[in-house]
Design a protein around this motif. Sequence first.
Motif, PDB file in Angstrom:
ATOM      1  N   ILE A 227       0.666  11.418 -34.304  1.00 37.71           N
ATOM      2  CA  ILE A 227       1.135  12.126 -35.503  1.00 37.71           C
ATOM      3  C   ILE A 227       2.103  13.244 -35.117  1.00 37.71           C
ATOM      4  N   ALA A 228       1.750  14.000 -34.063  1.00 32.63           N
ATOM      5  CA  ALA A 228       2.527  15.180 -33.689  1.00 32.63           C
ATOM      6  C   ALA A 228       3.819  14.836 -32.964  1.00 32.63           C
ATOM      7  N   PHE A 229       3.777  13.820 -32.106  1.00 33.75           N
ATOM      8  CA  PHE A 229       4.918  13.573 -31.223  1.00 33.75           C
ATOM      9  C   PHE A 229       5.607  12.223 -31.460  1.00 33.75           C
ATOM     10  N   GLY A 230       5.033  11.379 -32.303  1.00 37.64           N
ATOM     11  CA  GLY A 230       5.630  10.076 -32.537  1.00 37.64           C
ATOM     12  C   GLY A 230       5.093   9.038 -31.569  1.00 37.64           C
ATOM     13  N   SER A 231       5.463   7.794 -31.810  1.00 32.58           N
ATOM     14  CA  SER A 231       4.920   6.688 -31.026  1.00 32.58           C
ATOM     15  C   SER A 231       5.959   5.980 -30.174  1.00 32.58           C
ATOM     16  N   SER A 232       7.133   6.581 -30.007  1.00 32.62           N
ATOM     17  CA  SER A 232       8.170   5.966 -29.179  1.00 32.62           C
ATOM     18  C   SER A 232       7.854   6.161 -27.695  1.00 32.62           C
ATOM     19  N   VAL A 233       8.647   5.490 -26.855  1.00 31.69           N
ATOM     20  CA  VAL A 233       8.542   5.679 -25.412  1.00 31.69           C
ATOM     21  C   VAL A 233       9.491   6.801 -25.013  1.00 31.69           C
ATOM     22  N   TYR A 234       8.959   7.824 -24.340  1.00 31.65           N
ATOM     23  CA  TYR A 234       9.752   8.989 -23.974  1.00 31.65           C
ATOM     24  C   TYR A 234       9.884   9.087 -22.462  1.00 31.65           C
ATOM     25  N   SER A 235      10.883   9.829 -22.038  1.00 37.71           N
ATOM     26  CA  SER A 235      11.065  10.066 -20.606  1.00 37.71           C
ATOM     27  C   SER A 235      10.815  11.533 -20.297  1.00 37.71           C
ATOM     28  N   VAL A 236      10.396  11.788 -19.080  1.00 31.40           N
ATOM     29  CA  VAL A 236      10.199  13.153 -18.604  1.00 31.40           C
ATOM     30  C   VAL A 236      11.133  13.347 -17.417  1.00 31.40           C
ATOM     31  N   ASN A 237      12.103  14.220 -17.573  1.00 27.86           N
ATOM     32  CA  ASN A 237      13.067  14.480 -16.509  1.00 27.86           C
ATOM     33  C   ASN A 237      12.862  15.900 -15.982  1.00 27.86           C
ATOM     34  N   VAL A 238      12.154  16.018 -14.878  1.00 32.93           N
ATOM     35  CA  VAL A 238      11.907  17.332 -14.282  1.00 32.93           C
ATOM     36  C   VAL A 238      12.707  17.513 -12.998  1.00 32.93           C
ATOM     37  N   GLY A 239      13.678  16.645 -12.797  1.00 34.68           N
ATOM     38  CA  GLY A 239      14.541  16.790 -11.631  1.00 34.68           C
ATOM     39  C   GLY A 239      13.983  16.236 -10.339  1.00 34.68           C
ATOM     40  N   MET A 240      12.935  15.414 -10.418  1.00 37.39           N
ATOM     41  CA  MET A 240      12.388  14.814  -9.196  1.00 37.39           C
ATOM     42  C   MET A 240      13.379  13.788  -8.647  1.00 37.39           C
ATOM     43  N   PRO A 241      13.560  13.743  -7.330  1.00 36.52           N
ATOM     44  CA  PRO A 241      14.557  12.831  -6.741  1.00 36.52           C
ATOM     45  C   PRO A 241      14.195  11.375  -6.992  1.00 36.52           C
ATOM     46  N   LYS A 242      15.173  10.597  -7.397  1.00 36.48           N
ATOM     47  CA  LYS A 242      14.949   9.188  -7.715  1.00 36.48           C
ATOM     48  C   LYS A 242      15.406   8.244  -6.609  1.00 36.48           C
ATOM     49  N   GLU A 243      16.313   8.704  -5.775  1.00 37.04           N
ATOM     50  CA  GLU A 243      16.886   7.828  -4.766  1.00 37.04           C
ATOM     51  C   GLU A 243      15.919   7.637  -3.590  1.00 37.04           C
ATOM     52  N   PRO A 244      15.806   6.408  -3.080  1.00 36.48           N
ATOM     53  CA  PRO A 244      14.993   6.181  -1.870  1.00 36.48           C
ATOM     54  C   PRO A 244      15.714   6.724  -0.641  1.00 36.48           C
ATOM     55  N   ALA A 245      14.973   6.852   0.441  1.00 34.25           N
ATOM     56  CA  ALA A 245      15.567   7.372   1.679  1.00 34.25           C
ATOM     57  C   ALA A 245      14.978   6.619   2.862  1.00 34.25           C
ATOM     58  N   PHE A 246      15.735   6.551   3.929  1.00 36.54           N
ATOM     59  CA  PHE A 246      15.273   5.927   5.166  1.00 36.54           C
ATOM     60  C   PHE A 246      14.872   7.028   6.156  1.00 36.54           C
ATOM     61  N   ILE A 247      13.708   6.849   6.763  1.00 37.77           N
ATOM     62  CA  ILE A 247      13.223   7.805   7.757  1.00 37.77           C
ATOM     63  C   ILE A 247      12.855   7.053   9.036  1.00 37.77           C
ATOM     64  N   LEU A 248      12.670   7.792  10.116  1.00 41.14           N
ATOM     65  CA  LEU A 248      12.251   7.246  11.414  1.00 41.14           C
ATOM     66  C   LEU A 248      13.211   6.157  11.900  1.00 41.14           C
ATOM     67  N   ASP A 249      14.503   6.398  11.733  1.00 39.16           N
ATOM     68  CA  ASP A 249      15.499   5.420  12.185  1.00 39.16           C
ATOM     69  C   ASP A 249      15.399   5.164  13.687  1.00 39.16           C
ATOM     70  N   SER A 250      15.037   6.203  14.449  1.00 39.81           N
ATOM     71  CA  SER A 250      14.986   6.071  15.902  1.00 39.81           C
ATOM     72  C   SER A 250      13.740   5.338  16.382  1.00 39.81           C
ATOM     73  N   VAL A 251      12.744   5.192  15.515  1.00 39.16           N
ATOM     74  CA  VAL A 251      11.482   4.534  15.896  1.00 39.16           C
ATOM     75  C   VAL A 251      11.484   3.072  15.487  1.00 39.16           C
ATOM     76  N   PHE A 252      11.930   2.805  14.250  1.00 33.69           N
ATOM     77  CA  PHE A 252      11.952   1.441  13.730  1.00 33.69           C
ATOM     78  C   PHE A 252      13.385   1.040  13.418  1.00 33.69           C
ATOM     79  N   GLN A 253      13.706  -0.192  13.716  1.00 32.17           N
ATOM     80  CA  GLN A 253      15.053  -0.684  13.444  1.00 32.17           C
ATOM     81  C   GLN A 253      15.321  -0.660  11.936  1.00 32.17           C
ATOM     82  N   GLY A 254      16.336   0.081  11.558  1.00 30.87           N
ATOM     83  CA  GLY A 254      16.647   0.226  10.139  1.00 30.87           C
ATOM     84  C   GLY A 254      15.871   1.322   9.449  1.00 30.87           C
TER      85      GLY A 254
END
Length: 309
Positions: free
Chosen positions: A121-148
Motif C-alpha cells: 500500500i505504502a510503496f507500490g508493487s513494482s520492481v524497484y532498484s537500489v543504487n547505493v554506489g556498490m561496484p558492479k564490475e567484476p575484477a581479476f585477482i591473483l594474476d601471478s598465482v593462477f593463469q588469467g
Amino acid sequence: MSFFLETLFGGLMSGMLYSLIGLGFVLIFKASGVFNFAQGAMVLVAALSMARFSVWIPHWLGFDHLILANVLAFIVSAGVMWLMAVAIERLVLRHLVNQEATTLLMATLGIAYFLEGSGQIAFGSSVYSVNVGMPKEPAFILDSVFQGGLLINLEDLTAALISALLVAGLALFFQVTATGRALRAVADDHQAAQSIGIPLNKIWVIVWTVAGLVALVAGIIWGSKFGVQFTLATATLRALPVVILGGLTSVPGAIIGGLLIGVGEKLSEVYIGPMVGGGIEIWFAYVLALVFLLFRPQGLFGEKIIDRV
C-alpha cells in the motif's frame, strides 16, 4: 583450481546474504524467545523504504546527489524500522508476555502478512532498484598465482565486508554492553528478568529495532544485487536452514551457517548437479538442515537445552 576457487568464493558471497537474514532470526530469538517468521517481511519493507525514499527525497528537496540521497534515505528507513519496532511491541508483544511459544509464533506470522500488505500500500508493487554506489564490475585477482587470475564480483566482496563489520559489532554488543546482557537475560526468563528490574517492553523495542536495522542492511544489499520485489519476503524460507545449522541462539553461528550453506549449494550444483540432472541448489540446504535436526538439533553453536525434573 581457479574455477574451484571462483565457485567457492561465489558460494561464500551468497552465504553472506543468507546469514544477514538468519541473523535477524537469531537476534529476536536470543532476546525474546520468539521465532520471528516476519523477518523476511521486515527485509522487504526495509528494502522498499530504501528504494523509494532514495528517489522521493531528492525530488522533494530538489537536488540530485546520489550519496546524500542514499544517506538521507537510510536515516529515514532506519526511522521506519524503529517505528515498526515500537508498534509491534505496543500492539502485539506486550499483550503476549509469558504466552506459549506457539502463540508468539502465530503472532509473527500475522505481523509478516500485515507488513507485506502495508508495504504494498505504502510503496507500490513494482520492481524497484537500489543504487547505493556498490561496484558492479567484476575484477581479476591473483594474476601471478593462477593463469588469467580469479574472477571475483566486487559487489559481492563489498557486501561481505559490510556484513562482517555488522556481525562483529553485534557480537560485541551482546557480550560487552549492559543492554546486550539484559537482552540475554530476557531471553532466558521473562518473569525473572522483570523481577530484577529489567524493563521488558524497552528491551523488546531495542531488539526489534536492531533486527530491523539488520534487515535494512540485508535489504539494501539484496536490492542492489537483485532488485526489490515482493518475492523478497520469501527469503525467510532460505534463511531457515541457516539458523538450524548455526543455532538459534548464536550470532556467529548464523554467519557460519550461512557460509556453509552458500558454499555447499554452489559446489554441489557445479560438481554433483550434472551427474543427477541439476536442481541440487534448490534442496541442498533443507536436506542438510534435516540431517542436523536428526543428529544435532541445537545446531553447531546453539545452546543445548536440558530440562530437569
